[in-house]
Design a protein around this motif. Structure first.
Motif, PDB file in Angstrom:
ATOM      1  N   SER A  94      -9.002  -0.927  -9.559  1.00 60.76           N
ATOM      2  CA  SER A  94      -9.145   0.332  -8.265  1.00 60.76           C
ATOM      3  C   SER A  94      -8.029   0.827  -8.270  1.00 60.76           C
ATOM      4  O   SER A  94      -6.707   0.562  -9.431  1.00 60.76           O
ATOM      5  CB  SER A  94      -8.772  -0.351  -6.525  1.00 60.76           C
ATOM      6  OG  SER A  94      -7.833  -1.048  -7.008  1.00 60.76           O
ATOM      7  N   ARG A  95      -7.828   2.045  -7.080  1.00 59.08           N
ATOM      8  CA  ARG A  95      -6.579   3.240  -7.156  1.00 59.08           C
ATOM      9  C   ARG A  95      -5.396   2.567  -6.343  1.00 59.08           C
ATOM     10  O   ARG A  95      -5.415   1.180  -5.965  1.00 59.08           O
ATOM     11  CB  ARG A  95      -7.177   4.363  -6.440  1.00 59.08           C
ATOM     12  CG  ARG A  95      -8.204   4.985  -6.653  1.00 59.08           C
ATOM     13  CD  ARG A  95      -8.604   6.107  -6.897  1.00 59.08           C
ATOM     14  NE  ARG A  95      -6.938   7.167  -6.937  1.00 59.08           N
ATOM     15  CZ  ARG A  95      -6.598   7.869  -6.376  1.00 59.08           C
ATOM     16  NH1 ARG A  95      -7.423   9.366  -6.149  1.00 59.08           N
ATOM     17  NH2 ARG A  95      -5.493   8.868  -7.789  1.00 59.08           N
ATOM     18  N   ALA A  96      -4.341   3.625  -6.297  1.00 61.18           N
ATOM     19  CA  ALA A  96      -2.801   2.022  -6.107  1.00 61.18           C
ATOM     20  C   ALA A  96      -2.833   1.538  -4.884  1.00 61.18           C
ATOM     21  O   ALA A  96      -3.785   2.594  -3.504  1.00 61.18           O
ATOM     22  CB  ALA A  96      -1.652   3.761  -6.625  1.00 61.18           C
ATOM     23  N   GLY A  97      -2.601   0.626  -4.678  1.00 60.51           N
ATOM     24  CA  GLY A  97      -2.188   0.575  -3.358  1.00 60.51           C
ATOM     25  C   GLY A  97      -3.272  -0.679  -2.791  1.00 60.51           C
ATOM     26  O   GLY A  97      -3.242  -0.946  -1.469  1.00 60.51           O
ATOM     27  N   ARG A  98      -4.575  -0.882  -3.014  1.00 59.92           N
ATOM     28  CA  ARG A  98      -5.313  -1.266  -3.176  1.00 59.92           C
ATOM     29  C   ARG A  98      -5.598  -2.815  -3.019  1.00 59.92           C
ATOM     30  O   ARG A  98      -4.979  -3.246  -4.333  1.00 59.92           O
ATOM     31  CB  ARG A  98      -6.576  -0.764  -2.892  1.00 59.92           C
ATOM     32  CG  ARG A  98      -6.454   0.756  -2.566  1.00 59.92           C
ATOM     33  CD  ARG A  98      -8.641   1.352  -2.478  1.00 59.92           C
ATOM     34  NE  ARG A  98      -9.507   0.329  -2.344  1.00 59.92           N
ATOM     35  CZ  ARG A  98     -10.590   0.587  -1.748  1.00 59.92           C
ATOM     36  NH1 ARG A  98     -10.640   1.670  -1.702  1.00 59.92           N
ATOM     37  NH2 ARG A  98     -11.440  -0.270  -1.497  1.00 59.92           N
TER      38      ARG A  98
ATOM     39  N   LYS B 229      10.869  -6.631  -6.812  1.00 63.01           N
ATOM     40  CA  LYS B 229      11.215  -6.371  -7.968  1.00 63.01           C
ATOM     41  C   LYS B 229      11.272  -5.214  -7.897  1.00 63.01           C
ATOM     42  O   LYS B 229      11.846  -3.686  -8.777  1.00 63.01           O
ATOM     43  CB  LYS B 229      10.140  -7.000  -8.470  1.00 63.01           C
ATOM     44  CG  LYS B 229      10.418  -6.807 -10.373  1.00 63.01           C
ATOM     45  CD  LYS B 229       9.670  -8.009 -11.351  1.00 63.01           C
ATOM     46  CE  LYS B 229       9.406  -7.222 -12.292  1.00 63.01           C
ATOM     47  NZ  LYS B 229       8.523  -8.302 -13.460  1.00 63.01           N
ATOM     48  N   LYS B 230      10.415  -4.546  -7.111  1.00 58.91           N
ATOM     49  CA  LYS B 230       9.509  -2.377  -6.964  1.00 58.91           C
ATOM     50  C   LYS B 230      11.167  -1.978  -6.711  1.00 58.91           C
ATOM     51  O   LYS B 230      11.653  -1.154  -6.690  1.00 58.91           O
ATOM     52  CB  LYS B 230       8.630  -2.394  -6.710  1.00 58.91           C
ATOM     53  CG  LYS B 230       8.887  -0.700  -6.534  1.00 58.91           C
ATOM     54  CD  LYS B 230       6.794  -0.749  -7.011  1.00 58.91           C
ATOM     55  CE  LYS B 230       6.654   0.709  -6.773  1.00 58.91           C
ATOM     56  NZ  LYS B 230       5.802   0.992  -7.617  1.00 58.91           N
TER      57      LYS B 230
ATOM     58  N   GLY C 207       2.476  -3.164 -12.729  1.00 53.55           N
ATOM     59  CA  GLY C 207       2.956  -3.094 -11.759  1.00 53.55           C
ATOM     60  C   GLY C 207       1.853  -3.862 -10.322  1.00 53.55           C
ATOM     61  O   GLY C 207       2.124  -3.825  -9.433  1.00 53.55           O
ATOM     62  N   HIS C 208       0.725  -4.106 -11.020  1.00 56.92           N
ATOM     63  CA  HIS C 208      -0.059  -4.803 -10.129  1.00 56.92           C
ATOM     64  C   HIS C 208      -0.185  -6.012  -9.688  1.00 56.92           C
ATOM     65  O   HIS C 208       0.718  -6.992 -10.489  1.00 56.92           O
ATOM     66  CB  HIS C 208      -1.460  -4.791 -10.238  1.00 56.92           C
ATOM     67  CG  HIS C 208      -1.952  -3.487 -10.773  1.00 56.92           C
ATOM     68  ND1 HIS C 208      -3.497  -3.171 -10.868  1.00 56.92           N
ATOM     69  CD2 HIS C 208      -1.416  -2.118 -10.976  1.00 56.92           C
ATOM     70  CE1 HIS C 208      -3.439  -1.737 -11.599  1.00 56.92           C
ATOM     71  NE2 HIS C 208      -2.299  -0.950 -11.026  1.00 56.92           N
ATOM     72  N   VAL C 209      -0.360  -6.790  -8.770  1.00 60.90           N
ATOM     73  CA  VAL C 209      -0.363  -7.984  -8.070  1.00 60.90           C
ATOM     74  C   VAL C 209      -1.539  -9.226  -9.282  1.00 60.90           C
ATOM     75  O   VAL C 209      -2.129  -8.799  -8.597  1.00 60.90           O
ATOM     76  CB  VAL C 209       0.410  -8.156  -6.623  1.00 60.90           C
ATOM     77  CG1 VAL C 209       0.669  -9.822  -6.478  1.00 60.90           C
ATOM     78  CG2 VAL C 209       1.624  -7.840  -6.555  1.00 60.90           C
TER      79      VAL C 209
ATOM     80  N   LYS D  13       0.494  -1.420  -0.174  1.00 61.48           N
ATOM     81  CA  LYS D  13       0.243   0.010  -0.080  1.00 61.48           C
ATOM     82  C   LYS D  13       0.519   0.976   0.123  1.00 61.48           C
ATOM     83  O   LYS D  13       0.602   2.410  -0.205  1.00 61.48           O
ATOM     84  CB  LYS D  13      -0.829   0.451   1.103  1.00 61.48           C
ATOM     85  CG  LYS D  13      -1.813   0.740   1.470  1.00 61.48           C
ATOM     86  CD  LYS D  13      -2.369   0.867   2.568  1.00 61.48           C
ATOM     87  CE  LYS D  13      -3.694   2.404   2.411  1.00 61.48           C
ATOM     88  NZ  LYS D  13      -4.327   1.910   4.123  1.00 61.48           N
ATOM     89  N   GLU D  14       2.196   1.609   0.891  1.00 61.37           N
ATOM     90  CA  GLU D  14       2.800   1.970   0.946  1.00 61.37           C
ATOM     91  C   GLU D  14       3.568   2.466  -0.463  1.00 61.37           C
ATOM     92  O   GLU D  14       3.677   3.924  -0.513  1.00 61.37           O
ATOM     93  CB  GLU D  14       3.767   2.274   1.950  1.00 61.37           C
ATOM     94  CG  GLU D  14       4.010   2.610   2.927  1.00 61.37           C
ATOM     95  CD  GLU D  14       4.848   1.759   4.391  1.00 61.37           C
ATOM     96  OE1 GLU D  14       5.973   2.013   4.160  1.00 61.37           O
ATOM     97  OE2 GLU D  14       4.479   1.992   5.508  1.00 61.37           O
ATOM     98  N   ARG D  15       3.322   1.695  -0.972  1.00 64.67           N
ATOM     99  CA  ARG D  15       4.770   2.116  -2.525  1.00 64.67           C
ATOM    100  C   ARG D  15       3.883   2.056  -3.750  1.00 64.67           C
ATOM    101  O   ARG D  15       4.138   1.635  -4.459  1.00 64.67           O
ATOM    102  CB  ARG D  15       5.276   0.677  -2.085  1.00 64.67           C
ATOM    103  CG  ARG D  15       6.322   0.326  -1.373  1.00 64.67           C
ATOM    104  CD  ARG D  15       7.571  -0.030  -1.657  1.00 64.67           C
ATOM    105  NE  ARG D  15       8.480  -0.383  -0.278  1.00 64.67           N
ATOM    106  CZ  ARG D  15       9.258  -1.562  -0.385  1.00 64.67           C
ATOM    107  NH1 ARG D  15      10.075  -2.323  -1.160  1.00 64.67           N
ATOM    108  NH2 ARG D  15       9.947  -1.301   0.738  1.00 64.67           N
ATOM    109  N   GLY D  16       2.282   1.897  -3.598  1.00 65.09           N
ATOM    110  CA  GLY D  16       0.838   2.053  -3.930  1.00 65.09           C
ATOM    111  C   GLY D  16       1.007   0.830  -5.504  1.00 65.09           C
ATOM    112  O   GLY D  16       0.781   0.864  -6.306  1.00 65.09           O
ATOM    113  N   VAL D  17       1.448  -0.263  -4.669  1.00 63.12           N
ATOM    114  CA  VAL D  17       1.606  -1.635  -5.475  1.00 63.12           C
ATOM    115  C   VAL D  17      -0.126  -2.427  -5.218  1.00 63.12           C
ATOM    116  O   VAL D  17      -0.703  -2.774  -4.039  1.00 63.12           O
ATOM    117  CB  VAL D  17       2.707  -2.242  -5.245  1.00 63.12           C
ATOM    118  CG1 VAL D  17       2.486  -4.153  -6.075  1.00 63.12           C
ATOM    119  CG2 VAL D  17       3.752  -2.010  -5.098  1.00 63.12           C
TER     120      VAL D  17
END
Lengths: 506, 506
Positions: free
Chosen positions: A362-366, A503-504, A410-412, A302-306
């Motif tokens: 969704s938006r970043a980090g969710r 990786k990030k 960059g999403h999992v 979440k912190e890193r926007g993943v």
């Protein structure tokens, strides 16, 4: 290529005025007919500055009924757009069936300009063009009419235009330093454009080269091309429907049977060891451990926007709901969303079948959890005949494209097939019918689906074979043991998160 | 007020464990029943840090089926949110009928924190609370169940909590400088919270004060309160439906007639001078002039991020479409959007009736043109009986609130009623039925509506009287003359844009 659009073609005012009212009425009529149509019209404008992109789009809005036209142009992505895969914003603006979508500066903008400015290499541009081809093909395959206009001006005509604007004190402000900079890159721009047109002019989405120097000529060409394309598309859709109806009729020939020696080979599902389990203290220890890991890892993500996208598919009663709940327990309610996929809504039915999944990214980090998913097309829709064979066959490729974009953003992404044996399912159905507060979960449909176990199993095997890619592999979960399933799912999500974060950082 | 939540109430583990399974099953059952309900459930959490807001929201997601729950928390607005009125983001996240929406940090966040930090004065906070009351009332009036929990911790309990976290090396990281800063503001926070609760605890949306020190106690209270509220709401909705059915029965008493002397008084519409017109050269001059103005003004507005919202209402055949097209001619297709309002879609029907208009508010600097609008509720829905009398009567206030928010967000809002006489309408209907490419525009419904001219006229007069506010006045357009109507509409839009830009600068 562009010589064909530098011939100085013109239409006189008289000719145009004679043609205009007829063409206009025809277009208005067509638009009315379109409102009932089962496809959208997507118009893309590209081309040289000053060749009339904006003017033509305005004219279309003026001549037709702007209420059934959506016009879009794109600048820098908003922060909500930047959080998602690049195409999210195009998907969300796609016109529904019966409407016209006009795209000024579209998905072509970035590959073209990034290449002209040397931000990307030629192979990188080609890759982006390949994505466009897939995107347009997917839309066209579901019926969309795609018409692309490339508005061209010769170098000479461009220079003349800029000079003329500059010389008139009333219009001089329109010409800026940037325009002249662009002009200096004319050759590079046109060279790149030619490659772009060559790579993306396909039968289902042709580029029409339009000589843009004379406003009347270019308007007439665009409007007439549009009219003809829509008329032709109506005819084609009729033909397609007839063929589809024909294909639905029961075949006269006998059912094609596989030789026994082939039919009895092990499949991906049948090769799973369904006796595995993890019990008692060992289960408690493992589930606690994985929950702890998840709770830390998703916070970092979440912190890193993943963002994380989880897909759950599986047999009825395989325990999707319970597994999802065991996972969400480790998450903060504000950080995840479970999306139950049932029948599409009216607005969703008016769009490409992937549209309703794109909209939920969704938006970043969710964390977005799909309880059933886009795989419905190659499972229930295939088996129950809710879509044509052609549609589910091409869906594998469309789905792979979609998932590639999720991963590249960059999403999992994890996909789970919760597998149980037919015997285990029967036991669970019987159990459900006996427990008061679980009864609602068991419907007649469940029993009907169960009768088609073999057909579903074949569909699942195909699905895994065709969509378990290096970027987005399936995790098959031996779910006869609920505890094992829960631990395995949690562990897989944690491993994926860990890998993505590594990786990030790296 | 808060003493009631500082009593040290506790529930033992044994008591809780005895209660939990029953309560949980009841909640799951209720959630199943809810899926078919004609209302959404909106749960709002507020309160002191550490009093269990997050934990309780998580527990609810754990105990119930997270697929039918939407959980939201809000941070700094995204740029797409900042472009619109403040409440746009809350509207877009509202749960549809049958679902539960949980709001951690909600519309209460800003008034509370801005006041505590001294950013706003007490009257300013009160005004923001007033908006909340209207917002929640509007939702409740359409059936939503709103439950608000205020989680409380005494100052002593708060201090103890922070100390305890700090003393444990495993949790010490959770306590930051900010937490102690907040703690120092405890009195101010609690004082402000009391005012907030007093002002916003209404019959339709009550605050429930929850003592938050003991996790088991607070969980039990929240879950039980929720259960009871949902059960009660089901009963109330039943009762409401019965009353509505009763009211729909034809009244036995005679129609109430107005004395003639009252009925024959002039109305707002009848007082318009319908003979005005502007013709020939004069029309050409004026329309050119206004188009030129508009073209410059909207560009300036775009630069400065000023959005424009235009509403067109009027009799059938009053020329809405033509007037809109004359205006959009002066705009760039990428900068405006015409929204035709027809019957709501399935997703729209599952929401408050204003939801579908909120969703169309555009990003900064664009022009959004509503061809018919939210006024449908007090016009066609009123006249045709598509909604209850109570619903359209309260709509005037709801609409005024909505428009106030549009204007306060700095958008330009113009509302046009295109008025024609009954004779003129008849002439235009007859003309339409004769011209081939205009035939589609004339439907049986148009003729039926025409028969109810008087009833519609009364509705229009009421509408203008109740919603022509200083912030958002109606412009009545004498549209027997199409040319006059076009010039007047353009001029009004230009004047409004000019005024807004002057204000923005000043």
């Amino acid at each position: 290529m562009f010589e064909a659009a530098e011939l100085g073609r013109k239409i006189s005012r008289e000719e145009f005025d004679a043609m205009a009212p007829v063409l206009r009425t025809e277009l208005l009529d067509l638009q009315q007919r379109l409102r009932e149509a089962d496809f959208p019209v997507i118009i893309v404008f590209g081309g040289v500055d000053g060749a009339g992109k904006n003017e033509t789009a305005n004219l279309l809005n003026e001549w037709m009924d702007p209420r059934w036209i959506v016009t879009r142009a794109y600048g820098r992505p908003s922060d909500e757009e930047a959080d998602r895969p690049e195409y999210w914003r195009y998907w969300r603006d796609l016109p529904p069936k019966g409407k016209i979508g006009m795209f000024l500066s579209s998905w072509y903008h970035r590959p073209l300009l990034d290449r002209v400015h040397g931000v990307i290499s030629v192979p990188e541009m080609d890759e982006m063009l390949e994505r466009i081809v897939h995107f347009e093909k997917a839309l066209a395959d579901e019926g969309a009419l795609i018409i692309k206009f490339w508005m061209h001006l010769s170098e000479k005509a461009q220079k003349k235009r800029l000079k003329k604007l500059e010389d008139d004190p009333l219009t001089a402000w329109q010409v800026t330093e940037v325009d002249w900079q662009h002009f200096k890159m004319y050759d590079k721009f046109v060279g790149t454009a030619e490659r772009l047109i060559r790579h993306t002019s396909k039968g289902h989405a042709q580029w029409h080269l339009v000589e843009g120097a004379d406003p009347r000529y270019r308007s007439a060409v665009v409007l007439n091309t549009l009219k003809e394309a829509i008329l032709k598309h109506f005819d084609e859709r009729e033909a397609v429907k007839k063929v589809a109806a024909e294909l639905k009729k029961p075949a006269k020939s006998k059912k094609i049977e596989k030789p026994k020696a082939l039919a009895s080979q092990p499949s991906i599902l049948s090769s799973l060891d369904m006796t595995q389990t993890v019990e008692g203290e060992e289960y408690n220890r493992q589930i606690q451990e994985q929950r702890g890991r998840l709770s830390q890892l998703y916070r970092k993500a979440k912190e890193r926007g993943v963002s994380t996208v989880l897909v759950f598919e599986g047999w009825d009663a395989a325990g999707k709901g319970g597994t999802i709940r065991r996972m969400t327990n480790a998450l903060n309610a504000r950080d995840y969303q479970v999306i139950p996929i049932a029948a599409p809504t009216e607005e969703e039915r008016a769009q490409h079948y992937l549209w309703r999944f794109w909209r939920h990214l969704s938006r970043a980090g969710r964390v977005t959890i799909f309880d059933r998913s886009w795989y419905g097309r190659v499972l229930v829709e295939r088996v129950e005949g809710f879509c044509t064979e052609e549609a589910w066959r091409r869906a594998y490729g469309e789905i792979n494209d979609f998932e590639e974009q999720i991963v590249e953003a960059g999403h999992v992404l994890c996909k789970f097939w919760l597998h149980i044996t037919a015997e285990e399912q029967l036991a669970r159905f019987n159990q459900r019918s006996e427990i008061e507060y679980k009864k609602w979960k068991l419907t007649d449909e469940d029993w009907r689906n169960r009768e088609k176990w073999d057909v579903y199993e074949a569909a699942v095997n195909d699905m895994v074979e065709k969509t378990s890619t290096g970027l987005a592999p399936w995790t098959l979960v031996e779910a006869n043991s609920k505890s094992l399933a829960r631990v395995k799912v949690l562990r897989t999500v944690c491993d994926s998160l860990e890998a993505a974060l590594r990786k990030k950082r790296g």
